[in-house]
Motif scaffolding. Structure first.
Motif, PDB file in Angstrom:
ATOM      1  N   CYS A 203       0.890  -1.241  -0.006  1.00  0.00           N
ATOM      2  CA  CYS A 203      -0.046   0.186   0.142  1.00  0.00           C
ATOM      3  C   CYS A 203       0.781   1.268  -0.056  1.00  0.00           C
ATOM      4  O   CYS A 203       0.595   2.199   0.876  1.00  0.00           O
ATOM      5  CB  CYS A 203      -1.069  -0.032   1.291  1.00  0.00           C
ATOM      6  N   HIS A 204       1.482   1.276  -0.809  1.00  0.00           N
ATOM      7  CA  HIS A 204       2.732   2.278  -1.008  1.00  0.00           C
ATOM      8  C   HIS A 204       2.013   3.729  -1.362  1.00  0.00           C
ATOM      9  O   HIS A 204       1.458   3.593  -2.539  1.00  0.00           O
ATOM     10  CB  HIS A 204       4.044   2.079  -1.977  1.00  0.00           C
ATOM     11  N   ARG A 205       2.244   4.672  -0.651  1.00  0.00           N
ATOM     12  CA  ARG A 205       1.588   6.236  -1.166  1.00  0.00           C
ATOM     13  C   ARG A 205       2.667   7.128  -1.273  1.00  0.00           C
ATOM     14  O   ARG A 205       3.694   7.164  -0.195  1.00  0.00           O
ATOM     15  CB  ARG A 205       0.513   6.528  -0.188  1.00  0.00           C
ATOM     16  N   HIS A 206       2.651   8.019  -2.240  1.00  0.00           N
ATOM     17  CA  HIS A 206       3.441   9.039  -2.400  1.00  0.00           C
ATOM     18  C   HIS A 206       3.170  10.049  -1.279  1.00  0.00           C
ATOM     19  O   HIS A 206       1.965  10.666  -1.021  1.00  0.00           O
ATOM     20  CB  HIS A 206       3.444   9.817  -3.877  1.00  0.00           C
ATOM     21  N   VAL A 207       4.123  10.799  -0.680  1.00  0.00           N
ATOM     22  CA  VAL A 207       3.941  11.558   0.275  1.00  0.00           C
ATOM     23  C   VAL A 207       4.259  13.058  -0.132  1.00  0.00           C
ATOM     24  O   VAL A 207       3.438  14.064  -0.254  1.00  0.00           O
ATOM     25  CB  VAL A 207       4.707  11.423   1.629  1.00  0.00           C
ATOM     26  N   MET A 208       5.381  13.536  -0.647  1.00  0.00           N
ATOM     27  CA  MET A 208       6.027  14.663  -1.193  1.00  0.00           C
ATOM     28  C   MET A 208       7.330  14.626  -1.959  1.00  0.00           C
ATOM     29  O   MET A 208       7.876  13.501  -1.922  1.00  0.00           O
ATOM     30  CB  MET A 208       6.037  15.684  -0.246  1.00  0.00           C
ATOM     31  N   SER A 209       7.510  15.468  -2.909  1.00  0.00           N
ATOM     32  CA  SER A 209       8.483  15.383  -3.935  1.00  0.00           C
ATOM     33  C   SER A 209       9.554  16.770  -3.613  1.00  0.00           C
ATOM     34  O   SER A 209       9.191  17.637  -2.727  1.00  0.00           O
ATOM     35  CB  SER A 209       7.988  15.530  -5.316  1.00  0.00           C
ATOM     36  N   PRO A 210      10.653  16.593  -4.071  1.00  0.00           N
ATOM     37  CA  PRO A 210      11.571  18.037  -4.013  1.00  0.00           C
ATOM     38  C   PRO A 210      10.707  19.137  -4.678  1.00  0.00           C
ATOM     39  O   PRO A 210       9.843  18.872  -5.617  1.00  0.00           O
ATOM     40  CB  PRO A 210      12.879  17.411  -4.629  1.00  0.00           C
ATOM     41  N   LYS A 211      11.256  20.145  -4.588  1.00  0.00           N
ATOM     42  CA  LYS A 211      10.638  21.246  -5.140  1.00  0.00           C
ATOM     43  C   LYS A 211      11.264  21.449  -6.377  1.00  0.00           C
ATOM     44  O   LYS A 211      12.185  22.361  -6.662  1.00  0.00           O
ATOM     45  CB  LYS A 211      10.875  22.706  -4.221  1.00  0.00           C
ATOM     46  N   LYS A 212      10.957  20.692  -7.454  1.00  0.00           N
ATOM     47  CA  LYS A 212      11.457  20.600  -8.674  1.00  0.00           C
ATOM     48  C   LYS A 212      11.104  21.974  -9.476  1.00  0.00           C
ATOM     49  O   LYS A 212      10.090  22.626  -9.338  1.00  0.00           O
ATOM     50  CB  LYS A 212      11.133  19.478  -9.450  1.00  0.00           C
ATOM     51  N   GLY A 213      12.096  22.573 -10.201  1.00  0.00           N
ATOM     52  CA  GLY A 213      12.035  23.615 -11.209  1.00  0.00           C
ATOM     53  C   GLY A 213      12.239  24.988 -10.457  1.00  0.00           C
ATOM     54  O   GLY A 213      12.153  25.787 -10.849  1.00  0.00           O
ATOM     55  N   LYS A 214      12.786  24.635  -8.956  1.00  0.00           N
ATOM     56  CA  LYS A 214      12.930  25.787  -8.512  1.00  0.00           C
ATOM     57  C   LYS A 214      14.105  25.724  -7.650  1.00  0.00           C
ATOM     58  O   LYS A 214      14.681  24.508  -7.226  1.00  0.00           O
ATOM     59  CB  LYS A 214      11.595  26.084  -7.176  1.00  0.00           C
ATOM     60  N   LEU A 215      15.288  26.787  -7.839  1.00  0.00           N
ATOM     61  CA  LEU A 215      16.371  26.575  -7.024  1.00  0.00           C
ATOM     62  C   LEU A 215      16.162  26.978  -5.677  1.00  0.00           C
ATOM     63  O   LEU A 215      16.250  28.144  -5.080  1.00  0.00           O
ATOM     64  CB  LEU A 215      17.497  27.609  -7.581  1.00  0.00           C
ATOM     65  N   THR A 216      15.679  26.032  -4.807  1.00  0.00           N
ATOM     66  CA  THR A 216      15.378  26.249  -3.393  1.00  0.00           C
ATOM     67  C   THR A 216      16.279  25.226  -2.559  1.00  0.00           C
ATOM     68  O   THR A 216      16.989  24.434  -3.130  1.00  0.00           O
ATOM     69  CB  THR A 216      13.894  25.801  -2.915  1.00  0.00           C
ATOM     70  N   TRP A 217      16.319  25.280  -1.137  1.00  0.00           N
ATOM     71  CA  TRP A 217      17.332  24.296  -0.601  1.00  0.00           C
ATOM     72  C   TRP A 217      16.865  22.942  -0.583  1.00  0.00           C
ATOM     73  O   TRP A 217      17.590  21.758  -0.013  1.00  0.00           O
ATOM     74  CB  TRP A 217      17.072  24.974   0.914  1.00  0.00           C
ATOM     75  N   GLU A 218      15.660  22.484  -1.305  1.00  0.00           N
ATOM     76  CA  GLU A 218      15.236  21.247  -1.536  1.00  0.00           C
ATOM     77  C   GLU A 218      14.948  20.727  -2.791  1.00  0.00           C
ATOM     78  O   GLU A 218      13.939  19.954  -2.876  1.00  0.00           O
ATOM     79  CB  GLU A 218      13.981  20.966  -0.563  1.00  0.00           C
ATOM     80  N   CYS A 219      15.603  21.309  -3.724  1.00  0.00           N
ATOM     81  CA  CYS A 219      14.997  21.350  -5.187  1.00  0.00           C
ATOM     82  C   CYS A 219      15.715  19.820  -5.754  1.00  0.00           C
ATOM     83  O   CYS A 219      15.175  19.490  -6.833  1.00  0.00           O
ATOM     84  CB  CYS A 219      15.675  22.401  -5.995  1.00  0.00           C
ATOM     85  N   THR A 220      16.659  19.218  -5.212  1.00  0.00           N
ATOM     86  CA  THR A 220      17.428  17.937  -5.887  1.00  0.00           C
ATOM     87  C   THR A 220      16.609  16.923  -5.263  1.00  0.00           C
ATOM     88  O   THR A 220      16.228  15.936  -5.850  1.00  0.00           O
ATOM     89  CB  THR A 220      18.872  18.028  -5.350  1.00  0.00           C
ATOM     90  N   LYS A 265      -0.795  12.212   3.318  1.00  0.00           N
ATOM     91  CA  LYS A 265      -1.229  13.413   2.987  1.00  0.00           C
ATOM     92  C   LYS A 265      -0.557  14.508   3.671  1.00  0.00           C
ATOM     93  O   LYS A 265      -0.846  14.515   4.926  1.00  0.00           O
ATOM     94  CB  LYS A 265      -2.807  13.402   3.117  1.00  0.00           C
ATOM     95  N   VAL A 266      -0.061  15.678   3.036  1.00  0.00           N
ATOM     96  CA  VAL A 266       0.639  16.752   3.591  1.00  0.00           C
ATOM     97  C   VAL A 266      -0.229  17.961   3.873  1.00  0.00           C
ATOM     98  O   VAL A 266      -0.817  18.361   2.950  1.00  0.00           O
ATOM     99  CB  VAL A 266       2.011  17.187   2.682  1.00  0.00           C
ATOM    100  N   LYS A 267      -0.552  18.209   5.026  1.00  0.00           N
ATOM    101  CA  LYS A 267      -1.057  19.310   5.402  1.00  0.00           C
ATOM    102  C   LYS A 267      -0.568  20.705   5.326  1.00  0.00           C
ATOM    103  O   LYS A 267      -1.090  21.741   4.884  1.00  0.00           O
ATOM    104  CB  LYS A 267      -1.865  18.974   6.831  1.00  0.00           C
ATOM    105  N   TYR A 268       0.839  20.679   5.757  1.00  0.00           N
ATOM    106  CA  TYR A 268       1.514  22.008   5.568  1.00  0.00           C
ATOM    107  C   TYR A 268       3.039  21.568   5.409  1.00  0.00           C
ATOM    108  O   TYR A 268       3.359  20.546   5.950  1.00  0.00           O
ATOM    109  CB  TYR A 268       1.501  22.900   7.202  1.00  0.00           C
ATOM    110  N   ARG A 269       3.727  22.368   4.720  1.00  0.00           N
ATOM    111  CA  ARG A 269       5.088  22.267   4.520  1.00  0.00           C
ATOM    112  C   ARG A 269       5.724  23.426   4.528  1.00  0.00           C
ATOM    113  O   ARG A 269       5.460  24.337   3.685  1.00  0.00           O
ATOM    114  CB  ARG A 269       5.180  21.409   3.229  1.00  0.00           C
ATOM    115  N   ALA A 270       6.677  23.848   5.416  1.00  0.00           N
ATOM    116  CA  ALA A 270       7.375  25.042   5.497  1.00  0.00           C
ATOM    117  C   ALA A 270       8.170  25.348   4.430  1.00  0.00           C
ATOM    118  O   ALA A 270       8.952  24.412   4.010  1.00  0.00           O
ATOM    119  CB  ALA A 270       8.011  25.076   6.781  1.00  0.00           C
ATOM    120  N   LYS A 271       8.218  26.369   3.824  1.00  0.00           N
ATOM    121  CA  LYS A 271       9.084  26.818   2.549  1.00  0.00           C
ATOM    122  C   LYS A 271      10.590  27.122   3.025  1.00  0.00           C
ATOM    123  O   LYS A 271      11.280  26.430   2.162  1.00  0.00           O
ATOM    124  CB  LYS A 271       8.357  28.000   1.889  1.00  0.00           C
TER     125      LYS A 271
END
Length: 336
Positions: A203-220, A265-271
């Motif tokens: 029952c594998h579920r996707h949670v969240m991805s890197p911030k693709k397409g943006k040069l952020t601290w978590e883009c990779t 399911k992600v409710k909040y994610r700090a930028k």
């Protein structure tokens, strides 16, 4: 306390200890701040070690215990047992953990690293990155931090950063992970998996991805960090994110809040990030520019939190925050 903290570690062990703590430095507005005597574990604490980092600590019987990554001077990655009276000054067994395992095929270690420790019901479960025809998630447990039992690996290769939730959800065990590849993974998404018995995972579920397409601290790439903390707002998840700069990878620490019943399911994610490499021990080492969280300990009554993190893949550091402030920070700065 503005928010309730429901599940952390073994309630009896948590109530019996005073967690490490240092007040926020005067004049600082940071949500997370460093212990001023970092690193707390040097690279050569035991005779065989080249480095000690990315390790897991929990309260245990009025003190602290844990499982530690210690790379040898041959650069072999192994897990070691350790303990501390105050959560700051540690003693590590010089020999790696010898696992009790009924299946010889999986009991033969090639490499093992980046452990997490999670109390569930009646024992402490350990998850780690285990080498079995490629990197996967090893699973084991202990009752007393003396004898360690190895179970079946959770997933097929390739996978890293297996992190358990500290209780069953709707009658099932849950684990976060980051599927990977044969190399150093120039990508990385967090997934959530379920199991009825801690052996068979699905029952594998996707949670969240890197911030693709943006040069952020978590883009990779991103990956789960310490065991999630159950709060009245949801599961508080501290994680690592990676930026690829002109000089290579840069690892920072961030936070998000997941739904309490459907934790994929992600409710909040700090930028913004919470902590990034700035000190010499975080920027200079075997792998420069890395802060990598693997454990947190929380006082439910006060909300004080101590975070153990690896520094430059060489030593272990300690940081602090207040859970109420951290939750407010995540909610106020959320960008899904």
């Amino acid at each position: 306390m503005k928010y309730s903290i429901i599940t952390t570690s073994n309630p009896q062990d948590t109530a019996a200890v005073k967690i490490p703590w240092q007040d926020r430095p005067a004049g600082s507005g940071s949500v997370m701040w460093r212990y001023d005597n970092n690193p707390i574990i040097p690279r050569d604490l035991i005779p065989c070690s080249n480095s000690i980092f990315n390790s897991a600590v929990v309260p245990y019987k009025g003190a602290f215990a844990g499982v530690f990554r210690a790379d040898s001077v041959c650069r072999n990655m192994r897990l070691h047992n350790g303990r501390s009276d105050d959560g700051i000054n540690f003693q590590l067994d010089p020999e790696p953990i010898k696992w009790v395992c009924d299946e010889p095929e999986i009991g033969e270690f090639v490499e093992s690293y980046d452990p997490r420790v999670c109390w569930i019901e009646d024992r402490y479960y350990i998850t780690w990155c285990n080498s079995y025809h490629g990197y996967t998630i090893g699973v084991g447990y202990t009752y007393d931090f003396k004898t360690f039992y190895q179970m079946e690996n959770a997933f097929l290769p390739f996978n890293r950063n297996g992190v358990l939730f500290p209780r069953k959800i709707n009658g099932k065990f849950f684990m976060l992970s980051r599927p990977s590849d044969t190399g150093h993974t120039p990508f990385g998404d967090i997934f959530c998996s379920q199991s009825p018995d801690m052996v068979h995972w699905g029952c594998h579920r996707h949670v969240m991805s890197p911030k693709k397409g943006k040069l952020t601290w978590e883009c990779t790439k991103i990956g789960p960090g310490p065991v999630p903390i159950e709060t009245s707002e949801g599961w508080l998840m501290i994680y690592h994110g990676v930026l690829t700069s002109c000089n290579g990878f840069n690892y920072s620490i961030g936070a998000a809040i997941l739904d309490i019943d459907e934790p994929w399911k992600v409710k909040y994610r700090a930028k913004p990030y919470l902590l990034n490499p700035r000190e010499i021990y975080e920027c200079v080492g075997d792998v420069p520019n890395v802060v990598f969280p693997c454990a947190n300990i929380v006082e439910p009554e006060t909300g004080r939190m101590a975070i153990y993190y690896g520094c430059a893949d060489t030593v272990t550091g300690l940081a602090f925050c207040n859970t109420d402030e951290l939750i407010d920070f995540v909610k106020e700065n959320s960008e899904l």
